[in-house]
Design a protein around this motif. Sequence first.
Motif, PDB file in Angstrom:
ATOM      1  N   UNK A   1       6.412  -4.374  -3.229  1.00 24.88           N
ATOM      2  CA  UNK A   1       5.575  -4.575  -4.409  1.00 24.88           C
ATOM      3  C   UNK A   1       4.198  -3.946  -4.197  1.00 24.88           C
ATOM      4  N   UNK A   2       4.166  -2.841  -3.431  1.00 26.12           N
ATOM      5  CA  UNK A   2       2.928  -2.102  -3.254  1.00 26.12           C
ATOM      6  C   UNK A   2       2.615  -1.305  -4.515  1.00 26.12           C
ATOM      7  N   UNK A   3       1.399  -0.771  -4.595  1.00 30.49           N
ATOM      8  CA  UNK A   3       0.955  -0.103  -5.810  1.00 30.49           C
ATOM      9  C   UNK A   3       1.820   1.064  -6.234  1.00 30.49           C
ATOM     10  N   UNK A   4       2.411   1.778  -5.277  1.00 30.65           N
ATOM     11  CA  UNK A   4       3.232   2.940  -5.624  1.00 30.65           C
ATOM     12  C   UNK A   4       4.504   2.564  -6.358  1.00 30.65           C
ATOM     13  N   UNK A   5       4.877   1.279  -6.335  1.00 36.51           N
ATOM     14  CA  UNK A   5       6.077   0.844  -7.045  1.00 36.51           C
ATOM     15  C   UNK A   5       5.864   0.817  -8.554  1.00 36.51           C
TER      16      UNK A   5
ATOM     17  N   UNK B   1       1.023  -3.970  -6.354  1.00 35.14           N
ATOM     18  CA  UNK B   1      -0.392  -3.754  -6.065  1.00 35.14           C
ATOM     19  C   UNK B   1      -0.596  -3.441  -4.589  1.00 35.14           C
ATOM     20  N   UNK B   2      -1.655  -2.757  -4.295  1.00 34.66           N
ATOM     21  CA  UNK B   2      -2.171  -2.547  -2.947  1.00 34.66           C
ATOM     22  C   UNK B   2      -1.153  -1.866  -2.018  1.00 34.66           C
ATOM     23  N   UNK B   3      -1.102  -2.300  -0.757  1.00 38.32           N
ATOM     24  CA  UNK B   3      -0.316  -1.618   0.274  1.00 38.32           C
ATOM     25  C   UNK B   3       1.063  -2.248   0.437  1.00 38.32           C
ATOM     26  N   UNK B   4       1.897  -1.575   1.240  1.00 37.43           N
ATOM     27  CA  UNK B   4       3.213  -2.100   1.567  1.00 37.43           C
ATOM     28  C   UNK B   4       3.362  -2.233   3.067  1.00 37.43           C
ATOM     29  N   UNK B   5       3.085  -3.427   3.584  1.00 33.51           N
ATOM     30  CA  UNK B   5       3.126  -3.665   5.025  1.00 33.51           C
ATOM     31  C   UNK B   5       4.482  -4.238   5.431  1.00 33.51           C
ATOM     32  N   UNK B   6       5.275  -3.400   6.106  1.00 28.44           N
ATOM     33  CA  UNK B   6       6.616  -3.801   6.497  1.00 28.44           C
ATOM     34  C   UNK B   6       6.613  -4.998   7.457  1.00 28.44           C
ATOM     35  N   UNK B   7       5.667  -4.998   8.392  1.00 27.23           N
ATOM     36  CA  UNK B   7       5.728  -5.985   9.472  1.00 27.23           C
ATOM     37  C   UNK B   7       5.579  -7.416   8.961  1.00 27.23           C
TER      38      UNK B   7
END
Length: 292
Positions: free
Chosen positions: A105-109, A185-191
């Motif tokens: 659900x990061x911004x690029x989605x 929104x924002x970043x997509x942090x996998x960890x």
Amino acid sequence: QHGRARRELREITRFDLQAAVKYGVKKRAHNCRRTGQPRWQYTFGNIVYITDESSKKEITSFREPIHIQPATITNKMLDNHREDRQILREKPQICVTHSIVVIDQSGSMKTSDVTGFRNRSQAAYGILALEYIAEQLHQRGDGKSLDAVSVIEMNDEATVVYDREPLDWILFNKVLDRQKTAVPRSHGNYNSALQAAKQLIYNEILSFEDADPGERPSYAIIFLSDGRPSDGKPHENDLRNHILADIAGNLGSKLSLHTIGLGNSNEDFSTLRQMASWLNGFFFYKTTFSPT
């Protein structure tokens, strides 16, 4: 400038817009809220765009998504759902499979480049509903199987949206509802997402008490994203490998991880491919969708 930017974000070409004006259905759009000036709406295929009154100045454009019909829910289905949910809480060892679905659900989605959906986020939820939940329910038919699904949304942090929900038509409808309200929104942090998945699994295992490891459910982590992780520095990659190795070490053959890449083929799906290859899984790439 705004119209062109929105068109580029949604990968609608200038040719698409010209075709819509020439061949599409024209009707009055809502007037401009700021000035009250009239606007036109043109629809051609699943592309809609809005122009000024002259039809020469582009205001905005978007793709109309496919409509996924919610399932009809009976009182008996609701009763079964409540009963299964209670069993999953009180006797989780009876569960056959537990699928943990991570949805980027990061911004690029927000990008619109998966045919049939307004953006990548809606595509992810549509794929989960139709190609995963509905497909399994159709294959199951009238048979009975207690399977659980958890859903985690991933951006800067991880949010557990659904925790051990029974795999049924009630969940199908819940996913369709979430498709409409999720806000990338924002970043997509996998960890953080993988750590949340690990915590769900370990909390469940702890509740099994003295159950034999062979009697545990099978676990599948399903990861839907549109590219490489935001947390992709060397030490973050090492941490991700450690999290996956830790889960695999505890579950062994009871664990699989499958990944789905969404959007433009030029995106970097190398991490998704690598994760799937490590843990008995497959990588799939989705740029189009046609319900059957």
